[in-house]
Design a protein around this motif. Sequence first.
Motif, short mmCIF file in Angstrom:
data_model
loop_
_atom_site.label_atom_id
_atom_site.label_comp_id
_atom_site.label_asym_id
_atom_site.label_seq_id
_atom_site.Cartn_x
_atom_site.Cartn_y
_atom_site.Cartn_z
N VAL A 60 22.41 -51.99 -30.09
CA VAL A 60 22.57 -52.23 -31.61
C VAL A 60 24.07 -52.67 -31.66
CG1 VAL A 60 23.90 -49.92 -32.09
CG2 VAL A 60 22.31 -50.83 -33.49
N LYS A 61 25.07 -52.83 -31.01
CA LYS A 61 26.21 -53.67 -31.08
C LYS A 61 25.84 -55.15 -31.05
CE LYS A 61 29.80 -50.27 -29.03
NZ LYS A 61 30.37 -49.94 -27.75
N THR A 62 25.09 -55.51 -30.04
CA THR A 62 24.88 -56.97 -29.84
C THR A 62 23.71 -57.27 -30.90
OG1 THR A 62 23.21 -56.37 -28.14
CG2 THR A 62 25.57 -56.81 -27.62
N ARG A 63 23.17 -56.52 -31.84
CA ARG A 63 22.16 -56.69 -32.89
C ARG A 63 21.00 -57.03 -32.26
NH1 ARG A 63 25.45 -54.29 -35.95
NH2 ARG A 63 27.00 -55.74 -37.26
N LYS A 64 20.56 -56.69 -30.96
CA LYS A 64 19.22 -56.69 -30.36
C LYS A 64 18.39 -55.47 -31.13
CE LYS A 64 20.36 -58.18 -25.59
NZ LYS A 64 20.63 -57.77 -24.29
N CYS A 65 18.86 -54.52 -31.66
CA CYS A 65 18.43 -53.70 -32.33
C CYS A 65 19.00 -53.56 -33.97
CB CYS A 65 18.41 -51.98 -31.79
SG CYS A 65 17.91 -52.02 -30.16
N ASP A 66 17.86 -53.44 -34.75
CA ASP A 66 18.36 -53.38 -36.05
C ASP A 66 18.98 -51.95 -36.39
OD1 ASP A 66 17.69 -55.85 -37.16
OD2 ASP A 66 15.67 -55.15 -36.82
N ILE A 67 18.50 -50.82 -35.79
CA ILE A 67 18.85 -49.61 -36.18
C ILE A 67 18.66 -48.41 -34.86
CG2 ILE A 67 17.71 -49.59 -38.54
CD1 ILE A 67 15.29 -47.83 -37.52
N LEU A 68 19.60 -47.33 -35.11
CA LEU A 68 19.03 -46.35 -34.06
C LEU A 68 18.48 -45.12 -34.63
CD1 LEU A 68 22.85 -46.22 -32.41
CD2 LEU A 68 20.86 -46.95 -31.34
N SER A 69 17.46 -44.62 -34.07
CA SER A 69 16.60 -43.86 -34.75
C SER A 69 17.31 -42.66 -35.29
CB SER A 69 15.46 -43.35 -33.77
OG SER A 69 15.96 -42.66 -32.58
N LEU A 70 18.34 -41.90 -34.52
CA LEU A 70 19.09 -40.65 -34.81
C LEU A 70 20.27 -40.75 -34.28
CD1 LEU A 70 18.14 -37.91 -35.95
CD2 LEU A 70 18.11 -37.23 -33.63
N ALA A 71 21.29 -40.63 -35.23
CA ALA A 71 22.78 -40.97 -34.74
C ALA A 71 23.56 -40.28 -35.80
CB ALA A 71 23.09 -42.31 -34.51
N ARG A 72 24.68 -40.06 -35.24
CA ARG A 72 25.95 -39.23 -36.25
C ARG A 72 26.96 -40.29 -36.61
NH1 ARG A 72 28.77 -33.39 -35.25
NH2 ARG A 72 30.53 -33.97 -36.71
N GLU A 73 27.40 -40.27 -37.64
CA GLU A 73 28.54 -41.10 -37.95
C GLU A 73 29.93 -40.62 -37.51
OE1 GLU A 73 31.09 -41.83 -42.09
OE2 GLU A 73 28.90 -41.59 -42.22
N THR A 74 30.58 -41.70 -36.76
CA THR A 74 31.92 -41.47 -35.91
C THR A 74 32.96 -42.78 -36.79
OG1 THR A 74 31.44 -42.67 -33.97
CG2 THR A 74 31.00 -40.33 -34.13
N ALA A 75 33.98 -42.50 -36.26
CA ALA A 75 34.95 -43.67 -36.70
C ALA A 75 34.76 -44.79 -35.94
CB ALA A 75 36.45 -43.17 -36.69
N SER A 76 34.32 -44.60 -34.62
CA SER A 76 34.37 -45.89 -33.92
C SER A 76 33.11 -46.70 -34.14
CB SER A 76 34.47 -45.43 -32.49
OG SER A 76 33.27 -44.38 -31.99
N ARG A 77 31.97 -45.87 -34.40
CA ARG A 77 30.73 -46.50 -34.63
C ARG A 77 30.54 -47.30 -36.02
NH1 ARG A 77 26.61 -41.53 -32.86
NH2 ARG A 77 26.87 -41.84 -30.60
N LYS A 78 31.53 -46.78 -36.85
CA LYS A 78 31.43 -47.39 -38.19
C LYS A 78 32.02 -48.62 -38.34
CE LYS A 78 32.20 -45.30 -41.79
NZ LYS A 78 32.76 -44.66 -43.41
N ASN A 79 32.69 -49.17 -36.86
CA ASN A 79 33.03 -50.75 -36.58
C ASN A 79 31.73 -51.52 -36.76
OD1 ASN A 79 35.68 -50.04 -36.71
ND2 ASN A 79 35.38 -49.53 -34.40
N TYR A 80 30.44 -51.19 -36.37
CA TYR A 80 29.27 -52.02 -36.16
C TYR A 80 28.04 -51.26 -36.73
CZ TYR A 80 28.69 -48.96 -32.15
OH TYR A 80 28.57 -47.94 -31.19
N LEU A 81 28.24 -49.89 -37.46
CA LEU A 81 26.89 -49.35 -38.10
C LEU A 81 27.41 -48.68 -39.49
CD1 LEU A 81 25.58 -47.29 -34.78
CD2 LEU A 81 24.50 -49.54 -36.01
N ASN A 82 26.49 -48.70 -40.26
CA ASN A 82 26.23 -48.06 -41.32
C ASN A 82 25.27 -46.66 -41.15
OD1 ASN A 82 28.19 -49.16 -42.96
ND2 ASN A 82 26.78 -50.74 -43.69
#
Length: 867
Positions: free
Chosen positions: A391-413
């Motif tokens: 998902v970082k490299t945009r091979k995936c559009d979404i992760l099915s189930l995940a929790r928001e963290t500060a580091s992940r917000k760099n590449y995910l909403n």
Amino acid sequence: MNYLHKFIIILLLFTQSLTATSEVKKITLQLSWFDQFQFAGYYIAKEKGFYKELGLDVEIKPFKFGIDIPKEVSNNTIDFAIGREALILDRAKHKNIVALYALFQASPLVLLTTKESKINSISDFKNKRIMTTIANASEVSLKAMLNSKNVDLEDLNFLKHTHNINDLIEKNTDIMSAYTSKSPFILQNKGISYNMFAPKEYGFDMYSDLLFTSEHLISNEPKMVKAFKRASLKGWEYAYSNIEESVDLILSKYNTQNLSKEELTFEGKELKKLSFYNTNNLGNIDKNKLKRIADLYNVMGLLDNQVDINEFIYNENINNINLTEKEKKYLKEKKNIIMCIDPNAMPFEKFDENGKHIGMTADYYDIFRNNLKTDITVLKTKTWSESLENVKTRKCDILSLARETASRKNYLNFSVPYLNVPIVIATKLNVPFINNMEDIKNKRVGIVKGYSYAELLKNKYPNLIMVEVENIQDGLMRVNEDELYGYIGMLPSISLQFQKGLLANLKIAGKLDESSHLGVAVRNDDQILLNVLNKAVKSVNIKKQQEILNNWVSIKYEKGTDYRLVWQILGFVFIIILLFLYRHYILKKANNNLEYLVKEKTKEISEINRSLEDRIVLEVEKSRKIEEKLFQSEKLASMGEMIGNIAHQWRQPLSVISTGVTGMKLQKEYGALSDDMFNSTCDAIGNNAQYLSKTIDDFRDFIKGEKNKKIFTLTNDINSFLLLVDGTIKSNDISIVLELDDDIKINGYANELIQCFINIFNNAKDSLNEKNVDDKLIFISSYLENDKAVIKIKDNAGGIPENVLPRIFEPYFTTKQQSQGTGLGLYMTYNLIVDGMNGTIESNNVGYKYEKTEYTGAQFTITLPIS
């Protein structure tokens, strides 16, 4: 409330229900062939009243040649009909038909030859005569089976079907299309050896006997369509469970073909096999399977237009998602959303042995796909870390189930959450219960690499030694082998591993304050996709969420307390529970006698409406049993919490006693024990011992479940309640403000009233904590008014939302997460006050001033008759 009272209420409610549904809807069902067991479920649903119960008056229309059934349904001339796999061709011709379910998971349509004909394989069909209908010949299952063995339709000589098996026996044809549920029975009875060529044996297990209707009917009568589907499936479940009874019904009312009982019984058993072929769900219809059928028609050049499978399959749980034109255009151009998952995180999700995405999230995404009418494709990965990298490299559009963290917000909403899961710690059995994470500082605990709460816990508990593990099995195994002190993970996942019985030496030793609020993680360069998925998440109703949870999770988590003193209390509680169970047994016998009297009385009513009597007696009994179990469970839950409270309350008095005894002993040894010191220490020991005795007496009285009315002082009852919850009051920093009239006496059930106070107190406590109130206050007052005792309990948590307030006394209604509330506490309180003590209870929001400060909160007002 006595049973006669309940009986009358249910009778009135049921009468109102009958009045409300008196205007039944007249609808039509068109059969696809002449009367036989193939339609038994619909006959049963009509004759047993399954349709009528849901307000439907169904006319079953007999089959006749020459009618274009899909066209009649599409034009709204017929409401419902039964069709075969070729329905997909009709859908492609712009007929707005929708499949509600597929009764047969494999087609009953087969080809038959006699052994005498020497036609023993499909390759022997070339240049042979075949008797079949145009409809049968157009079915892709037969065509695909023939083509798989290099037999073309042009290699066959087609004859008009006479529907008479004797034409095959007498060699008027070489091959005949027939239903496996009918013709083989005749051949067997005549002693004719035969060959049967079934498409499912060649890998073409196509659907048949699909119940279908029109898009128009679904849009305009959604409840009626849902009711008809439900009643029809209920009819089929009954028919398959009672084949002999269903056959007798057909023989008496629906035997236009003059079939024998043996023929119909054979047909019923064969069709049951096809209905449950490779599934346990009656009527199952799978999008991927339908897509394969469409692809076969397309490959064979029979499908002129593409078919949207999502629109062809009925989804009764679909909610209208108000997408903007921009969002609709986006999805149309996007066509496919690529998703990565955690490949080893059951019961949430994983890949099964066939590489299929299964688990709770898979069920959610099936709903998302249907509601959005968009494909969501799962990209297969081996680890969660690999999914994160994709998902970082945009091979995936979404992760099915995940929790928001500060580091992940760099590449995910992140979307709004659709799952909220407790985080717990698993340890060896010999590890004490963990009340606080400080208890395990400097201990090595495992956590799956890349999991969001690892980042959060590292910041919150810097003294904890976090060890990354590959997956949950790796983490738990390393705990089992003493490589790690514990493993931190989500409760459902850990419990699932325990249920498999492979890790008998482990337990859940504690629950963290944190929970995982999990939603869809969306690449942060695609805001429109985030908006769309937010709407998709919100479209799943509460009932469906609970259904998914129930399908995948069967877990009960209980808090524990590692105090030695608790074992002594538990022994006492065990004896009380045995007495309670014996008393329950006596009451049950008395209730059985009462039921007999009720049934005798209701015989008079049954002469007017026999079915009404059966239903009412059943509902009364069901309601009584459920209520008893739920109230008992709620009280036991309070007892469990109080055991911890009492243990907490006993620590200080025991400490005083222990210190006093030790001090006197030392002073005696050194000759420094004065009479004053001796007397004051003995007084302190005596006072604390009395406090301990009072605590256990109050607890004993509470759990006795005494149902005899007695006169008691309201002030004493309130003080007993406060003593029982004293530990909770202190641990939550709650201040109790009392304004009590000491002279009020009640003739009622003291223990039950304490239970009511506890239920109201727990709701106030949870509300104060949830809203992070700094100065937590609970006010309790009592006074006399118009010869009634009035008790008021209020807090300063800001009040109950106005849209929630009217429903707080309803059963199962709760605004808390499923793991935190049952919705039974206030329902139980209402019943105990109103039905048990002839009182009243009301709730409203109030504003008031205390010590020059303005407050707002919820207020419960209980009114009871005095002695």
